[in-house]
Design a protein around this motif. Structure first.
Motif, PDB file in Angstrom:
ATOM      1  N   ILE A 265       3.692  21.792  64.163  1.00  0.00           N
ATOM      2  CA  ILE A 265       3.390  21.904  65.600  1.00  0.00           C
ATOM      3  C   ILE A 265       2.186  21.035  65.950  1.00  0.00           C
ATOM      4  O   ILE A 265       2.160  20.360  66.985  1.00  0.00           O
ATOM      5  CB  ILE A 265       3.116  23.377  65.980  1.00  0.00           C
ATOM      6  N   GLY A 266       1.178  21.036  65.066  1.00  0.00           N
ATOM      7  CA  GLY A 266      -0.021  20.228  65.291  1.00  0.00           C
ATOM      8  C   GLY A 266       0.255  18.742  65.290  1.00  0.00           C
ATOM      9  O   GLY A 266      -0.551  17.957  65.805  1.00  0.00           O
ATOM     10  N   ASN A 267       1.375  18.349  64.730  1.00  0.00           N
ATOM     11  CA  ASN A 267       1.767  16.942  64.731  1.00  0.00           C
ATOM     12  C   ASN A 267       2.792  16.643  65.830  1.00  0.00           C
ATOM     13  O   ASN A 267       3.519  15.645  65.768  1.00  0.00           O
ATOM     14  CB  ASN A 267       2.328  16.536  63.364  1.00  0.00           C
ATOM     15  N   GLY A 268       2.829  17.514  66.828  1.00  0.00           N
ATOM     16  CA  GLY A 268       3.723  17.268  67.959  1.00  0.00           C
ATOM     17  C   GLY A 268       3.296  16.023  68.726  1.00  0.00           C
ATOM     18  O   GLY A 268       2.125  15.636  68.734  1.00  0.00           O
ATOM     19  N   ASN A 269       4.256  15.377  69.356  1.00  0.00           N
ATOM     20  CA  ASN A 269       3.927  14.154  70.088  1.00  0.00           C
ATOM     21  C   ASN A 269       4.596  14.122  71.445  1.00  0.00           C
ATOM     22  O   ASN A 269       5.581  14.812  71.702  1.00  0.00           O
ATOM     23  CB  ASN A 269       4.297  12.921  69.271  1.00  0.00           C
ATOM     24  N   PHE A 270       4.038  13.316  72.308  1.00  0.00           N
ATOM     25  CA  PHE A 270       4.595  13.057  73.638  1.00  0.00           C
ATOM     26  C   PHE A 270       4.724  11.549  73.813  1.00  0.00           C
ATOM     27  O   PHE A 270       3.750  10.820  73.667  1.00  0.00           O
ATOM     28  CB  PHE A 270       3.697  13.633  74.738  1.00  0.00           C
ATOM     29  N   ASN A 271       5.953  11.114  74.054  1.00  0.00           N
ATOM     30  CA  ASN A 271       6.210   9.693  74.284  1.00  0.00           C
ATOM     31  C   ASN A 271       5.692   8.842  73.120  1.00  0.00           C
ATOM     32  O   ASN A 271       5.143   7.757  73.315  1.00  0.00           O
ATOM     33  CB  ASN A 271       5.555   9.250  75.589  1.00  0.00           C
TER      34      ASN A 271
ATOM     35  N   PRO B 253      -0.159  10.878  62.535  1.00  0.00           N
ATOM     36  CA  PRO B 253      -0.142  12.351  62.580  1.00  0.00           C
ATOM     37  C   PRO B 253      -1.493  12.911  62.148  1.00  0.00           C
ATOM     38  O   PRO B 253      -2.005  12.541  61.086  1.00  0.00           O
ATOM     39  CB  PRO B 253       0.973  12.739  61.607  1.00  0.00           C
ATOM     40  N   PRO B 254      -2.084  13.805  62.948  1.00  0.00           N
ATOM     41  CA  PRO B 254      -3.455  14.268  62.668  1.00  0.00           C
ATOM     42  C   PRO B 254      -3.558  15.430  61.683  1.00  0.00           C
ATOM     43  O   PRO B 254      -4.625  15.656  61.106  1.00  0.00           O
ATOM     44  CB  PRO B 254      -3.950  14.709  64.043  1.00  0.00           C
ATOM     45  N   ILE B 255      -2.479  16.186  61.498  1.00  0.00           N
ATOM     46  CA  ILE B 255      -2.559  17.419  60.712  1.00  0.00           C
ATOM     47  C   ILE B 255      -1.852  17.253  59.376  1.00  0.00           C
ATOM     48  O   ILE B 255      -0.684  16.847  59.329  1.00  0.00           O
ATOM     49  CB  ILE B 255      -1.948  18.604  61.482  1.00  0.00           C
TER      50      ILE B 255
ATOM     51  N   LYS C 231       3.225   9.521  71.116  1.00  0.00           N
ATOM     52  CA  LYS C 231       1.790   9.659  70.861  1.00  0.00           C
ATOM     53  C   LYS C 231       1.490  11.086  70.396  1.00  0.00           C
ATOM     54  O   LYS C 231       1.918  12.047  71.029  1.00  0.00           O
ATOM     55  CB  LYS C 231       0.990   9.349  72.133  1.00  0.00           C
ATOM     56  N   TYR C 232       0.749  11.196  69.300  1.00  0.00           N
ATOM     57  CA  TYR C 232       0.393  12.515  68.770  1.00  0.00           C
ATOM     58  C   TYR C 232      -0.649  13.157  69.675  1.00  0.00           C
ATOM     59  O   TYR C 232      -1.735  12.611  69.875  1.00  0.00           O
ATOM     60  CB  TYR C 232      -0.116  12.386  67.338  1.00  0.00           C
ATOM     61  N   ILE C 233      -0.309  14.320  70.231  1.00  0.00           N
ATOM     62  CA  ILE C 233      -1.129  14.902  71.299  1.00  0.00           C
ATOM     63  C   ILE C 233      -2.439  15.494  70.810  1.00  0.00           C
ATOM     64  O   ILE C 233      -3.382  15.648  71.592  1.00  0.00           O
ATOM     65  CB  ILE C 233      -0.330  15.974  72.077  1.00  0.00           C
ATOM     66  N   PHE C 234      -2.542  15.835  69.504  1.00  0.00           N
ATOM     67  CA  PHE C 234      -3.773  16.433  68.989  1.00  0.00           C
ATOM     68  C   PHE C 234      -4.588  15.449  68.140  1.00  0.00           C
ATOM     69  O   PHE C 234      -5.476  15.865  67.391  1.00  0.00           O
ATOM     70  CB  PHE C 234      -3.453  17.671  68.142  1.00  0.00           C
ATOM     71  N   ALA C 235      -4.311  14.151  68.273  1.00  0.00           N
ATOM     72  CA  ALA C 235      -4.923  13.157  67.395  1.00  0.00           C
ATOM     73  C   ALA C 235      -6.111  12.437  68.022  1.00  0.00           C
ATOM     74  O   ALA C 235      -6.593  11.460  67.473  1.00  0.00           O
ATOM     75  CB  ALA C 235      -3.877  12.139  66.961  1.00  0.00           C
ATOM     76  N   GLY C 236      -6.606  12.908  69.158  1.00  0.00           N
ATOM     77  CA  GLY C 236      -7.680  12.183  69.828  1.00  0.00           C
ATOM     78  C   GLY C 236      -7.187  10.816  70.277  1.00  0.00           C
ATOM     79  O   GLY C 236      -6.098  10.703  70.838  1.00  0.00           O
ATOM     80  N   LEU C 237      -7.972   9.787  70.002  1.00  0.00           N
ATOM     81  CA  LEU C 237      -7.569   8.426  70.375  1.00  0.00           C
ATOM     82  C   LEU C 237      -6.701   7.760  69.303  1.00  0.00           C
ATOM     83  O   LEU C 237      -6.129   6.698  69.551  1.00  0.00           O
ATOM     84  CB  LEU C 237      -8.811   7.568  70.640  1.00  0.00           C
ATOM     85  N   ASP C 238      -6.616   8.377  68.147  1.00  0.00           N
ATOM     86  CA  ASP C 238      -5.786   7.827  67.062  1.00  0.00           C
ATOM     87  C   ASP C 238      -4.366   8.359  67.207  1.00  0.00           C
ATOM     88  O   ASP C 238      -3.850   9.074  66.333  1.00  0.00           O
ATOM     89  CB  ASP C 238      -6.397   8.212  65.707  1.00  0.00           C
ATOM     90  N   THR C 239      -3.726   8.008  68.313  1.00  0.00           N
ATOM     91  CA  THR C 239      -2.465   8.654  68.694  1.00  0.00           C
ATOM     92  C   THR C 239      -1.252   8.170  67.909  1.00  0.00           C
ATOM     93  O   THR C 239      -0.157   8.714  68.079  1.00  0.00           O
ATOM     94  CB  THR C 239      -2.194   8.436  70.189  1.00  0.00           C
ATOM     95  N   THR C 240      -1.425   7.164  67.053  1.00  0.00           N
ATOM     96  CA  THR C 240      -0.268   6.627  66.319  1.00  0.00           C
ATOM     97  C   THR C 240      -0.094   7.262  64.941  1.00  0.00           C
ATOM     98  O   THR C 240       0.908   7.008  64.273  1.00  0.00           O
ATOM     99  CB  THR C 240      -0.389   5.103  66.168  1.00  0.00           C
TER     100      THR C 240
END
Length: 295
Positions: free
Chosen positions: A124-130, A143-145, A132-141
């Motif tokens: 869930i933490g690696n969910g994205n919109f369009n 996966p943050p988790i 872009k990873y929504i929980f990744a700050g500016l590093d949207t490309t």
């Protein structure tokens, strides 16, 4: 100055052509519905239309930004809701394990369920919109988790940068929640300890103590959802305001460009009557015969 037939003819033809041009201009306006077709027709109104069109295009871009922000925020809210549900499921497992003496096999079953829930939260933490990873700050490309599905250790990567979007002149709003806000250290440490306690017997007391940490994590998620919800409400207000401004500017541009058909038709008929009258007058004053000239 001596008025000759040639002077009379040139003066008449000039006036006649002017009347014809005026009638043709009205005819163009009636056929197009617009007060002007080229800049030379009315430079001031043309300039006004260019400015209004630029403002309308700007507002249309803001409208697209607002819609993107709303979708991002709604996606975030949905993900946070799923994390909150997962925390409650994990809490149920921990509560069950803490309130009774369990065999080794029962604890391992609880551990397996807990690891599945924790792994699911990482997804869930690696969910994205369009894309872009929504929980990744500016590093949207990226996966943050990351999750170790053997120990339950979750690591929140990405960065804490703000994703801002412009919704009106000089107004930008932050639309993102970072992974470290959702999966803070207290929460991730608690999940890892829970998996460790479920790996061996005799940790009922410690498991009971982790319930408070899970409650804190759940409340944190609720607070984050409240923050997101407030921003969604702001986006809806901005969308309404932007729409009203665009509508008003469109009306102003219409008044600036569009003609009043009834008024313009009357002007055309007047010009047509003047032109026809000019032709009739010309037929009389520009037909001297040789006999008339000799007289």
């Amino acid at each position: 100055m001596r008025i000759t037939d040639k002077v009379l003819m040139n003066t008449y033809l000039g006036d006649l052509n002017g009347n014809l041009q005026k009638m043709l201009k009205y005819d163009e306006q009636l056929s197009s519905g617009k007060a002007f077709r080229r800049p030379s027709d009315d430079p001031f109104r043309v300039s006004r239309s260019i400015d209004l069109n630029s403002l309308i295009n700007r507002n249309e871009q803001y409208d697209r930004n607002i819609n993107e922000a709303k979708t991002w925020l709604n996606t975030t809210d949905e993900a946070l809701g799923q994390v909150g549900e997962s925390i409650q499921k994990l809490r149920g497992i921990v509560s069950a394990a803490a309130n009774s003496q369990n065999s080794k096999d029962e604890l391992l079953a609880y551990k397996s369920q807990a690891l599945q829930i924790i792994d699911g939260m990482a997804d869930i933490g690696n969910g994205n919109f369009n894309g872009k990873y929504i929980f990744a700050g500016l590093d949207t490309t990226n996966p943050p988790i990351k999750c170790d599905n053997t120990t339950g250790m979750i690591t929140a990567g990405g960065n804490d940068g703000d994703v801002n979007i412009e919704i009106s002149p000089l107004v930008k709003i932050k639309i993102n929640i970072t992974g470290t806000q959702v999966f803070n250290k207290d929460f991730t440490d608690s999940m890892q300890r829970i998996v460790g306690y479920l790996s061996e017997e005799g940790h009922e007391k410690e498991l009971s103590g982790e319930l408070e940490n899970l409650d804190k994590a759940g409340n944190n998620v609720l607070n984050l959802r409240a923050e997101v919800g407030a921003k969604v409400n702001r986006m809806e207000f901005a969308e309404k305001k932007n729409g009203e401004e665009t509508f008003n500017m469109t009306e102003i541009m219409s008044k600036n460009e569009d003609i009043d058909y009834a008024e313009k038709y009357m002007e055309f008929k007047v010009a047509e009557a003047v032109y026809q009258g000019s032709l009739m007058v010309g037929a009389k004053i520009l037909q001297p015969s040789l006999l008339d000239f000799l007289r």
